[in-house]
Design an enzyme around this catalytic site. Structure first.
Site, short mmCIF file in Angstrom:
data_model
loop_
_atom_site.label_atom_id
_atom_site.label_comp_id
_atom_site.label_asym_id
_atom_site.label_seq_id
_atom_site.Cartn_x
_atom_site.Cartn_y
_atom_site.Cartn_z
N ARG A 270 55.57 88.57 23.08
CA ARG A 270 55.22 86.97 22.39
C ARG A 270 56.13 86.41 21.36
O ARG A 270 56.17 87.39 20.40
CB ARG A 270 53.74 86.97 22.15
CG ARG A 270 52.80 87.65 23.29
CD ARG A 270 52.54 86.94 24.33
NE ARG A 270 52.39 85.53 24.11
CZ ARG A 270 50.90 85.03 24.22
NH1 ARG A 270 50.03 86.14 24.16
NH2 ARG A 270 50.36 83.94 24.15
N PRO B 179 45.73 77.05 26.04
CA PRO B 179 44.18 76.42 25.42
C PRO B 179 43.63 77.89 24.69
O PRO B 179 43.57 78.90 25.27
CB PRO B 179 43.52 76.12 26.57
CG PRO B 179 44.54 76.15 27.88
CD PRO B 179 45.78 76.85 27.51
N GLU B 180 43.31 77.69 23.55
CA GLU B 180 42.54 78.75 22.84
C GLU B 180 41.12 78.22 22.78
O GLU B 180 40.88 77.19 23.14
CB GLU B 180 43.42 79.21 21.56
CG GLU B 180 44.69 79.60 21.83
CD GLU B 180 45.52 79.95 20.73
OE1 GLU B 180 44.95 80.51 19.61
OE2 GLU B 180 46.67 80.04 21.04
N LYS C 135 37.65 82.56 25.42
CA LYS C 135 38.51 81.77 26.20
C LYS C 135 37.81 81.61 27.78
O LYS C 135 38.54 80.63 28.53
CB LYS C 135 39.87 81.95 26.13
CG LYS C 135 40.37 81.83 24.70
CD LYS C 135 42.12 82.04 24.76
CE LYS C 135 42.22 83.52 24.37
NZ LYS C 135 43.81 83.82 24.32
#
Ligand SMILES: [Zn+2]
Length: 327
Positions: free
Chosen positions: A247, A2-3, A58
């Site tokens: 990442r 979730p961003e 966030k």
């Protein structure tokens, strides 16, 4: 993961379901959360009213009417579910906030990395965040000034919540693709014009994603993230994946060359490689063909074969990428 847009959607959910309601009881259903909230803190939550909810980057803040703040963060894949208090809990329920109307907000999180904390009243809450990525007041000039102080590559910089709050791996990659900036470009080497396009790209990417509930292929069409091997939506060059600061990062090597000066070189090189591959496979198919077709048609066949096999391997790669998703 979730961003900002997904957290904003969760906030909308909290606004309709929880705002103005009084907490009857909070149940913790996972040891990781039990370590963050003491039994005394839990007990003291009963009877508090949720006055308003707020998103910062966030982070989700449930402001209680006595000044305390219940602070939730989804981390990798948390989400809220909603059910009657006596209904069976969903799989991976980690906490339940029972409300005074016999409904419950349920914190669901398969990886149990999400957090819930309680902040005392009267203490300013410093989450160490930079400007919010969705804040219209956040300007390209501000971003450019911040970037001049950073020597590292731009992509990991965009994930630093102190630089800008709310972006994560997906929308950072999408924004860079849209702005045609290499994820490896040194932050302090970007011209003001490029930072301006980056600021505009972030805005456009977030606008497009807002209202989505989790990034899945049905609600938001991503341009570059998780599309390794698939053709770039702008120039058809296969999207590449690299690991940067631990990442996955996705980019188009043609639209997002490492340096502006190298742009033409990269494009030429790509073209050359493609031609070479076509030539090689033309040779092979000519060899294998009994009829020995004319040079032009062999070239055509080779091109077709190359396209086909590229498509096939791209599909395969995308499939396996989806399986091992979220690095
Ligand atoms: Zn491209």
């Amino acid at each position: 993961m979730p961003e900002l847009p997904e957290v904003e959607a969760a906030l909308e959910f909290l606004r309709t379901r929880a705002r103005g309601r009084t907490i009857a009881r909070v149940r913790l259903l996972h040891p990781a959360l039990e370590r963050r909230l003491s039994p005394t803190q839990l007990q003291a939550l009963a009877g508090a009213r949720i006055a308003r909810v707020e998103r910062r980057g966030k982070h989700q803040l449930l402001h209680l009417d006595d000044g305390r703040v219940l602070h939730a963060h989804f981390r990798m894949n948390g989400d809220w579910a909603f059910a009657g208090t006596s209904a069976p809990l969903p799989r991976f329920a980690r906490a339940a906030i029972d409300l005074d109307d016999d409904t419950s907000l349920i914190f669901v999180d398969s990886r149990a990395l999400g957090t819930i904390d309680l902040h005392p009243a009267g203490v300013a809450l410093d989450l160490g965040l930079g400007p919010d990525a969705a804040d219209p007041e956040w300007t390209a000039e501000q971003l450019a000034d911040e970037l001049t102080r950073r020597r590292g590559p731009i992509k990991p910089a965009l994930l630093d919540q102190r630089l800008v709050a709310g972006l994560g791996n997906i929308y950072a990659a999408e924004s860079l693709w849209r702005a045609r900036i290499s994820p490896f470009a040194p932050s302090n080497a970007l011209s003001r014009e490029r930072v301006q396009s980056l600021r505009e790209a972030i805005d456009a990417v977030l606008r497009r994603a807002t209202g989505s509930r989790y990034t899945d292929d049905d609600t938001v069409t991503l341009d570059v993230y998780d599309r390794e091997g698939l053709p770039c939506r702008r120039c058809r060059t296969p999207i590449e994946r690299a690991v940067q600061a631990g990442r996955s990062t996705y980019f188009c090597p043609a639209c997002q060359p490492r340096e502006t000066a190298a742009k033409q070189g990269t494009a030429k090189k790509t073209e050359k490689t493609v031609k070479k591959a076509a030539k090689n496979s033309a040779k092979n198919s000519a060899k294998n063909s009994a009829k020995k077709p004319a040079r032009t048609s062999a070239k055509k066949t080779a091109k077709r074969t190359a396209r086909k096999s590229a498509k096939k391997s791209a599909k395969k790669t995308a499939k396996s990428a989806r399986r091992s998703r979220r690095t």
